[in-house]
Design a protein around this motif. Structure first.
Motif, PDB file in Angstrom:
ATOM      1  N   THR B 306     -23.607  55.416  -7.094  1.00  0.00           N
ATOM      2  CA  THR B 306     -23.207  56.022  -8.361  1.00  0.00           C
ATOM      3  C   THR B 306     -21.930  55.351  -8.848  1.00  0.00           C
ATOM      4  N   LEU B 307     -21.749  55.270 -10.152  1.00  0.00           N
ATOM      5  CA  LEU B 307     -20.493  54.734 -10.669  1.00  0.00           C
ATOM      6  C   LEU B 307     -19.573  55.862 -11.140  1.00  0.00           C
ATOM      7  N   ARG B 308     -19.998  57.094 -10.926  1.00  0.00           N
ATOM      8  CA  ARG B 308     -19.085  58.198 -11.260  1.00  0.00           C
ATOM      9  C   ARG B 308     -17.833  58.100 -10.378  1.00  0.00           C
ATOM     10  N   ASN B 309     -16.682  58.329 -10.982  1.00  0.00           N
ATOM     11  CA  ASN B 309     -15.383  58.291 -10.277  1.00  0.00           C
ATOM     12  C   ASN B 309     -15.094  56.928  -9.661  1.00  0.00           C
ATOM     13  N   ALA B 376     -13.799  53.766 -16.579  1.00  0.00           N
ATOM     14  CA  ALA B 376     -12.761  54.770 -16.340  1.00  0.00           C
ATOM     15  C   ALA B 376     -13.148  56.125 -16.937  1.00  0.00           C
ATOM     16  N   ALA B 377     -13.991  56.100 -17.978  1.00  0.00           N
ATOM     17  CA  ALA B 377     -14.428  57.361 -18.598  1.00  0.00           C
ATOM     18  C   ALA B 377     -15.360  58.141 -17.682  1.00  0.00           C
ATOM     19  N   LEU B 378     -15.797  57.535 -16.590  1.00  0.00           N
ATOM     20  CA  LEU B 378     -16.694  58.223 -15.657  1.00  0.00           C
ATOM     21  C   LEU B 378     -15.916  58.994 -14.594  1.00  0.00           C
ATOM     22  N   THR B 379     -14.597  58.926 -14.657  1.00  0.00           N
ATOM     23  CA  THR B 379     -13.782  59.623 -13.657  1.00  0.00           C
ATOM     24  C   THR B 379     -13.560  61.071 -14.079  1.00  0.00           C
ATOM     25  N   ASP B 380     -13.791  61.950 -13.133  1.00  0.00           N
ATOM     26  CA  ASP B 380     -13.733  63.392 -13.369  1.00  0.00           C
ATOM     27  C   ASP B 380     -12.483  63.937 -12.682  1.00  0.00           C
TER      28      ASP B 380
END
Lengths: 208, 402
Positions: B306-309, B376-380
């Motif tokens: 996953t590319l989240r975070n 960077a917009a995928l960082t929670d």
């Protein structure tokens, strides 16, 4: 190495059992009813990453009304009169999102520059690229005599008219009503609890 | 009690055999004897996800409940889960780093270094296979056994110490109360199967859905992304970069399954990271799916993570061999990595097993900055401090969950 081999072997055995038991049909899943009539997609303008498969799924699903999930149109404002010669930018947000805001007067009709970029006319079909994941929005512009005169399907949160489509609306000389229906997609299919959600209609006029 | 004869076996490593008995009995009605009555799944768990966001697939025999998730969280953060009581799962899966450890290779409780980089446990409930390159591990409950009992390398180092572990757990008053609540139908719930079930339930609860991308793409908040991020999004989803083919969908990975999904995708790809001596080989011990199957074409094939975070989970790739996201983009732009000298020298872009989707591309500096802005917009950020996923033992000493 031997050790890993053994664990892997065991795990693979477990895997095989899983396939038989937990992944298998635990029954009860309802199939989607077969589509009886294909929705008409002719003339729809696609922007962003919107796909015709997703649009078809949206049109086949029964819309719901949910104020928090429905679209609120920011521009144009209801009752506004838009200049005929400047293809406008339409902007919206989802009712429940934090994006509700008052657009400044200057922001309202900055579409002209962008419209030039779309000089070559709208894209009328989407090569089968990335499937839609997330929200997509169907904008339907109607006049009393010409329902659904312009339809736009997009994954963006704004749409700037191209000159041709805007002229089509302007030439009617009638008030224009915009309804935005949105749905949340997963790989081009409407997701569980993903709508479609119908927004409130906004009616505006096009000046001489 | 039918597990008893198996215990010596289990001590030698056949833990999955334990699980096979009873624990994963499936939907019932298959197998011999009268089907056990299926207790109605307690509807006590709400994933709390926004509308339209997929829900993790929950195994029929391990339904979610508030108590089970809480027990799992306790266990995840409990150092008694390592042989020498120095490490917990959280030692290599740190919430601040989106549940990774910032290292190229995980560092085990006895000092052994794992050949591969720790992976985020965020959204693992959606994965169709677990770990970097093992098509056989599909359930969180079985995966948890590997760090607990695995010996190559030693992570938590509990091999042969199952009884010691259970003894330790029985002595803890918190567990004395929580195990029976989490497994109400069992007379003696402090069992290994239940340890991994509880951990699995906790892991399924750790879901990232509040990044700027989610607010834009699911929430319909047009202001959530900057203009640079929107341009980066268009590049990411373009046929020029091809990223979305492997890192697509809501989880930015092509190996997902969830509640209600109609088919399971499991994909592994060689991205041309290595090409030892021009043979296509990857370094020994880290050859991807090949390590499991010994099939030549599986050389260097790994799951697209996953590319989240992703801004928080450096260093990158299965062996942490790329330090920054900017260099990851360089690797893709070149259609594979070239290593000029040393034992791993080789031109990755000509790796014969490379995916045909990795062909290289040209990005201007501005475009590259846009793609990085999008990633960077995928960082929670909310996830990193979410009290539901934090160390409960620390919360106890600080006076409970805020």
């Amino acid at each position: 190495m031997k050790r890993i081999g053994r664990i892997v072997g065991i795990v693979s055995l477990a895997g095989a059992v899983f396939v038989g038991t937990s992944v298998g049909a635990c029954g009860g899943e309802t199939e989607n009813p077969p589509a009886t009539n294909e929705p008409d997609l002719t003339g729809v303008i696609y922007t962003g990453a919107a796909t015709d498969e997703a649009l078809e799924a949206l049109l086949l699903a029964a819309p719901k009304t949910d104020a928090a999930q429905g679209v609120v149109v920011d521009t144009p404002a209801a009752g506004a009169t838009l200049p005929k010669d400047v293809p406008p930018t339409i902007e919206w947000h989802v009712g429940g999102s934090s994006a509700a805001r008052e657009p400044s007067a200057g922001e309202r009709f900055v579409g002209a520059a962008k419209a030039i970029a779309s000089f070559f006319g709208p894209r009328e079909a989407w090569a089968h690229g990335a499937p839609v994941n997330g929200r997509a929005y169907l904008l339907v512009f109607s006049t009393p005599k010409s329902p659904e005169l312009v339809r736009v399907f997009t994954t963006e949160l704004s749409y700037t008219f191209d000159a041709a489509s805007w002229t089509k609306l302007a030439l009617t000389g009638e008030p224009v009503t915009l309804v935005v229906t949105n749905a949340i997609f997963e790989d081009n299919r409407v997701a569980q609890d993903g709508g479609p959600f119908t927004g409130e209609a906004v009616t505006f006029s096009i000046g001489p | 009690m039918k597990y008893l004869p198996l215990l010596p076996l289990a001590a030698r490593g056949s833990f999955a055999a334990l699980l096979l008995l009873g624990a994963f009995a499936g939907c019932g009605g298959e197998g011999e004897g009268p089907p056990a009555p299926v207790p109605p799944a307690p509807a006590t768990w709400d994933f709390g996800l926004p509308a339209g966001y997929p829900k993790p697939k929950v195994p029929a025999d391990n339904p979610m409940s508030v108590d089970k998730v809480e027990l799992g969280r306790r266990l995840f953060y409990d150092k008694r889960l390592s042989g020498n009581e120095t490490q917990s799962c959280a030692s290599c899966h740190d919430q601040k780093l989106a549940f990774t450890d910032g290292r190229a290779g995980g560092l085990g409780s006895t000092g052994e270094v794992h050949p591969r980089s720790s992976m985020s446990i965020v959204n693992v409930g959606y994965l169709s296979t677990l770990t970097w390159a093992n098509p056989l591990i599909t359930e969180l409950e079985e995966q948890a056994l590997l760090p607990l009992f695995g010996e190559t390398p030693v992570e938590l180092g509990l091999a042969g110490k199952e009884d010691v572990l259970l003894e330790r757990l029985r002595k803890e008053p918190v567990y004395e109360a929580l195990f029976p609540k989490a497994f109400p139908d069992e007379a003696d719930p402090v069992r290994l199967e239940n340890v991994v079930r509880a951990i699995g339930a906790f892991e399924r609860s750790v879901i990232s859905y509040q990044s700027a991308w989610d607010r834009y793409n699911y929430g319909g908040d047009s202001k959530a992304l900057s203009e640079a991020q929107k341009r980066g999004k268009d590049l990411f989803f373009s046929e020029k970069l091809e990223c979305f083919h492997c890192h697509g969908g809501f989880n930015f990975s092509d190996s997902v399954v969830h509640d209600g999904s109609t088919f399971t995708e499991t994909m592994f790809h060689n991205t041309g990271l290595y090409n030892l001596g021009g043979t296509g080989a990857y370094p020994e011990g880290n050859r991807g799916v090949y390590e499991v199957t010994s099939v030549t074409t599986d050389m260097g094939r790994f799951r697209a993570p996953t590319l989240r975070n992703i801004t928080l989970t450096a260093p990158y790739m299965h062996d942490g061999s790329i330090a920054t996201l900017s260099e990851v983009l360089d690797h893709y732009a070149a259609g594979g990595r070239t290593i000029a000298d040393g034992p791993y020298a080789g031109v990755g872009s000509t790796n014969p097993y490379k995916s045909e989707l990795i062909n290289g591309f040209v990005l201007t500096e501005d475009e590259k900055a846009d793609v990085l802005a999008f990633l960077a917009a995928l960082t929670d950020d909310a996830l990193l401090t979410d009290p539901r996923f934090a160390d409960p033992w620390k919360q106890d000493s600080a006076g409970g969950m805020p």
